[in-house]
Design a protein around this motif. Structure first.
Motif, PDB file in Angstrom:
ATOM      1  N   ILE A  22     -84.713 124.060-100.476  1.00  0.00           N
ATOM      2  CA  ILE A  22     -83.724 123.504 -99.538  1.00  0.00           C
ATOM      3  C   ILE A  22     -82.353 123.442-100.205  1.00  0.00           C
ATOM      4  O   ILE A  22     -81.318 123.769 -99.595  1.00  0.00           O
ATOM      5  CB  ILE A  22     -84.165 122.106 -99.063  1.00  0.00           C
ATOM      6  N   THR A  23     -82.336 123.027-101.460  1.00  0.00           N
ATOM      7  CA  THR A  23     -81.057 122.944-102.187  1.00  0.00           C
ATOM      8  C   THR A  23     -80.410 124.319-102.293  1.00  0.00           C
ATOM      9  O   THR A  23     -79.188 124.461-102.124  1.00  0.00           O
ATOM     10  CB  THR A  23     -81.316 122.364-103.592  1.00  0.00           C
ATOM     11  N   SER A  24     -81.216 125.336-102.566  1.00  0.00           N
ATOM     12  CA  SER A  24     -80.679 126.703-102.646  1.00  0.00           C
ATOM     13  C   SER A  24     -80.133 127.146-101.295  1.00  0.00           C
ATOM     14  O   SER A  24     -79.066 127.788-101.216  1.00  0.00           O
ATOM     15  CB  SER A  24     -81.785 127.649-103.119  1.00  0.00           C
ATOM     16  N   MET A  25     -80.833 126.795-100.208  1.00  0.00           N
ATOM     17  CA  MET A  25     -80.362 127.156 -98.869  1.00  0.00           C
ATOM     18  C   MET A  25     -79.042 126.454 -98.555  1.00  0.00           C
ATOM     19  O   MET A  25     -78.106 127.071 -98.011  1.00  0.00           O
ATOM     20  CB  MET A  25     -81.414 126.766 -97.841  1.00  0.00           C
ATOM     21  N   MET A  26     -78.954 125.187 -98.902  1.00  0.00           N
ATOM     22  CA  MET A  26     -77.723 124.445 -98.613  1.00  0.00           C
ATOM     23  C   MET A  26     -76.544 125.010 -99.407  1.00  0.00           C
ATOM     24  O   MET A  26     -75.403 125.033 -98.906  1.00  0.00           O
ATOM     25  CB  MET A  26     -77.928 122.970 -98.958  1.00  0.00           C
ATOM     26  N   ARG A  27     -76.823 125.464-100.620  1.00  0.00           N
ATOM     27  CA  ARG A  27     -75.763 126.063-101.425  1.00  0.00           C
ATOM     28  C   ARG A  27     -75.236 127.322-100.750  1.00  0.00           C
ATOM     29  O   ARG A  27     -74.023 127.581-100.728  1.00  0.00           O
ATOM     30  CB  ARG A  27     -76.301 126.377-102.817  1.00  0.00           C
ATOM     31  N   THR A  28     -76.137 128.097-100.197  1.00  0.00           N
ATOM     32  CA  THR A  28     -75.718 129.325 -99.503  1.00  0.00           C
ATOM     33  C   THR A  28     -74.979 129.005 -98.207  1.00  0.00           C
ATOM     34  O   THR A  28     -73.935 129.608 -97.897  1.00  0.00           O
ATOM     35  CB  THR A  28     -76.950 130.193 -99.192  1.00  0.00           C
ATOM     36  N   LEU A  29     -75.495 128.052 -97.427  1.00  0.00           N
ATOM     37  CA  LEU A  29     -74.863 127.714 -96.145  1.00  0.00           C
ATOM     38  C   LEU A  29     -73.545 126.969 -96.311  1.00  0.00           C
ATOM     39  O   LEU A  29     -72.781 126.829 -95.348  1.00  0.00           O
ATOM     40  CB  LEU A  29     -75.832 126.857 -95.315  1.00  0.00           C
TER      41      LEU A  29
ATOM     42  N   ASP B 194     -77.430 137.775 -90.778  1.00  0.00           N
ATOM     43  CA  ASP B 194     -78.889 137.925 -90.859  1.00  0.00           C
ATOM     44  C   ASP B 194     -79.436 137.357 -92.171  1.00  0.00           C
ATOM     45  O   ASP B 194     -80.546 136.814 -92.222  1.00  0.00           O
ATOM     46  CB  ASP B 194     -79.268 139.403 -90.729  1.00  0.00           C
ATOM     47  N   MET B 195     -78.619 137.509 -93.243  1.00  0.00           N
ATOM     48  CA  MET B 195     -79.044 136.972 -94.522  1.00  0.00           C
ATOM     49  C   MET B 195     -79.128 135.452 -94.471  1.00  0.00           C
ATOM     50  O   MET B 195     -80.045 134.841 -95.041  1.00  0.00           O
ATOM     51  CB  MET B 195     -78.067 137.417 -95.618  1.00  0.00           C
ATOM     52  N   LEU B 196     -78.185 134.816 -93.757  1.00  0.00           N
ATOM     53  CA  LEU B 196     -78.224 133.352 -93.614  1.00  0.00           C
ATOM     54  C   LEU B 196     -79.467 132.914 -92.844  1.00  0.00           C
ATOM     55  O   LEU B 196     -80.125 131.933 -93.211  1.00  0.00           O
ATOM     56  CB  LEU B 196     -76.959 132.871 -92.900  1.00  0.00           C
ATOM     57  N   LYS B 197     -79.768 133.651 -91.765  1.00  0.00           N
ATOM     58  CA  LYS B 197     -80.970 133.316 -91.006  1.00  0.00           C
ATOM     59  C   LYS B 197     -82.230 133.475 -91.857  1.00  0.00           C
ATOM     60  O   LYS B 197     -83.162 132.646 -91.802  1.00  0.00           O
ATOM     61  CB  LYS B 197     -81.078 134.207 -89.764  1.00  0.00           C
ATOM     62  N   GLN B 198     -82.249 134.547 -92.671  1.00  0.00           N
ATOM     63  CA  GLN B 198     -83.401 134.778 -93.527  1.00  0.00           C
ATOM     64  C   GLN B 198     -83.535 133.665 -94.574  1.00  0.00           C
ATOM     65  O   GLN B 198     -84.642 133.243 -94.918  1.00  0.00           O
ATOM     66  CB  GLN B 198     -83.266 136.146 -94.228  1.00  0.00           C
ATOM     67  N   GLU B 199     -82.395 133.168 -95.052  1.00  0.00           N
ATOM     68  CA  GLU B 199     -82.403 132.074 -96.024  1.00  0.00           C
ATOM     69  C   GLU B 199     -83.007 130.814 -95.404  1.00  0.00           C
ATOM     70  O   GLU B 199     -83.825 130.121 -96.016  1.00  0.00           O
ATOM     71  CB  GLU B 199     -80.974 131.801 -96.493  1.00  0.00           C
ATOM     72  N   VAL B 200     -82.589 130.538 -94.177  1.00  0.00           N
ATOM     73  CA  VAL B 200     -83.135 129.364 -93.483  1.00  0.00           C
ATOM     74  C   VAL B 200     -84.627 129.561 -93.197  1.00  0.00           C
ATOM     75  O   VAL B 200     -85.441 128.639 -93.382  1.00  0.00           O
ATOM     76  CB  VAL B 200     -82.361 129.103 -92.183  1.00  0.00           C
ATOM     77  N   ALA B 201     -85.004 130.758 -92.753  1.00  0.00           N
ATOM     78  CA  ALA B 201     -86.404 131.023 -92.404  1.00  0.00           C
ATOM     79  C   ALA B 201     -87.313 130.899 -93.628  1.00  0.00           C
ATOM     80  O   ALA B 201     -88.414 130.319 -93.556  1.00  0.00           O
ATOM     81  CB  ALA B 201     -86.537 132.414 -91.788  1.00  0.00           C
TER      82      ALA B 201
END
Length: 473
Positions: free
Chosen positions: A370-377, A388-395
């Motif tokens: 989750i922390t890695s996803m939040m860093r990206t978002l 699409d990469m953001l969606k894949q990160e969340v998925a």
């Protein structure tokens, strides 16, 4: 003158002598009569005693086979008159003693024997049976009861020990199972916090994220990835022709995205703290359950060494005509042996403790993702990212979270806690049946109390109850 007086004295003394002689003669005659009477009375008593002795001797010649097998007395095949004459002759024979005064000189003149009370008569037959059973029946009944109870004595002893053991184990068992339930409940509550975290990422259960417009509501983190593509489109259009409305929409998107990330960060911190707290608390009832389990083990060991009940052993050791043994029914003794089945092995406690630690590490893995996803978002305003990469990160983050939730929160075959609960229910099967029966019994007892309460308010029923109580007393 002197001569005359002397003659008078001689006459008086002679008269006295004659008088004394008469008195002595009467006394001797009276005594002789009584001596003869005493001899006659003594002879009569002795004759009666000899007759009884002779009759007893004749009666002793009963048929032993008939008496032993059927308890009936009947005269045997020997000559009764011969037995009687012999006994009477032997008893009347004078002993050769010198210097004795034979008070009774008796001899057998004649004797006769007549048999009565024939066994063939029903009254005699029935009386003999009653006389036999009057003494024999209580003894036989006592032996029969003892024969029945003797084999049961060891069973009753085992049952007594088993009931005492299970009474002590029941309270410990209920306490231990309550502690294990408390452990699972805390693990479930800890797992539920991760579900709150997921709800801050996406609303629905799955991972599907359709594209959205930036003016659509942005409440969860997944909406950032869903609206990012439209954000880039508005950003490019605004570069071509600056529009205040577009700028306002982009600013609103950025503000709501930041708020969504902040909410997620807050719930992550809260969930992490509560999660660790609950799992640490879950170890406490697990440790207590393990201690109670050891207490149960000690109780079982004590009852294995428990001294035998002397009362039951006295019955077991009592001699009986048949010499029947008193071996206990193996099924009764096995009930006490099966008490060990109530124990939980140390391996299971170690597995539960390891599962708690695994749950703690599993959420750490999810939190890192989750922390890695939040860093990206957090680069939601950077127009050079791939939507699409953001969606894949969340998925991928949701998949990691779902793996944890499937194991510790959501109902399903992969739920570890449900599997543990099912194993506990399998072990508690007989106990659940017992509690069900106790519950039904309590309900029936409540119904009986209600009926009694209704009857107690009725005057007629009260009178009938009083009559019944009077009869009972």
């Amino acid at each position: 003158m002197f001569g005359k007086g002397h003659n008078t004295k001689d006459g008086e003394s002679g008269a006295v002598t004659v008088f004394l002689i008469l008195i002595l003669a009467v006394m001797f005659g009276f005594i002789a009569v009584f001596i003869d009477y005493a001899r006659i009375a003594a002879l009569h008593v002795q004759t009666e005693r000899l007759t009884h002795a002779a009759v007893r001797s004749v009666m002793s010649a009963y048929d032993p086979t008939l008496q032993q097998e059927y308890g009936l007395f009947a005269y045997g095949e020997g000559g009764g008159e011969q037995i009687m004459v012999k006994v009477l002759n032997d008893s009347a024979r004078r002993t050769a003693r010198t210097e004795t005064l034979p008070l009774m000189n008796m001899k057998l003149d004649s004797s006769s024997l007549q048999m009565e009370r024939e066994l063939g008569k029903y009254a005699i037959f029935n009386e003999q049976i009653r006389e036999e059973m009057k003494y024999k029946a209580p003894v036989d009944f006592t032996f029969e009861v003892l024969e029945k109870l003797k084999p049961l004595s060891q069973n009753m002893k085992e049952a007594s020990h088993t009931v005492d053991l299970l009474k002590r184990l029941q309270k410990l068992y209920d306490r231990r199972e309550a502690k294990l339930d408390d452990m699972l409940e805390k693990q479930r509550k800890a797992g539920a916090y991760m579900e709150e975290v997921r709800k801050r990422i996406i609303k629905q259960r799955g991972t599907y994220m359709p594209n959205q417009y930036i003016w659509d509501p942005l409440e969860v983190v997944a909406d950032i990835a869903a609206q990012y593509k439209h954000y880039v489109h508005v950003y490019e259009d605004n570069k071509k022709s600056v529009d205040d409305v577009k700028i306002m929409q982009m600013e609103k998107y950025a503000r709501r995205a930041r708020a969504a990330l902040d909410r997620l960060r807050q719930i992550m911190v809260q969930a992490g703290e509560e999660h660790d707290k609950l799992l640490l608390e879950a170890k406490e009832p697990l440790s207590e359950a393990r201690q109670i389990n050891e207490e149960m083990r000690k109780v079982i060991a004590q009852y294995k060494q428990r001294a035998a009940n002397a009362g039951y052993d006295e019955v077991s050791a009592a001699p009986t005509p048949s010499g029947a043994g008193s071996n206990a029914d193996p099924s009764v003794g096995s009930a006490r042996q099966k008490a060990e089945d109530l124990l939980i092995s140390d391996k299971e406690f170690e597995q539960w403790e390891a599962e708690i630690e695994k749950q703690r590490t599993s959420i750490n893995t999810a939190n890192n993702r989750i922390t890695s996803m939040m860093r990206t978002l957090s680069f939601y305003t950077d127009p050079f990212l791939n939507a699409d990469m953001l969606k894949q990160e969340v998925a991928s983050t949701l998949k990691e979270i779902d793996k944890y939730l499937n194991a510790y929160a959501w109902v399903g075959p992969a739920n570890v806690l449900d599997g543990e609960a099912k194993m506990m229910d399998t072990r508690r099967g007989p106990d659940k049946e017992r509690k069900k029966m106790e519950k039904e019994a309590k309900n029936k007892l409540k119904q009986a109390y209600r009926i009694i309460e209704v009857l107690s308010k009725s005057k007629q029923s009260a009178e009938q109850f009083q009559n019944l109580e009077r009869y009972y007393n």
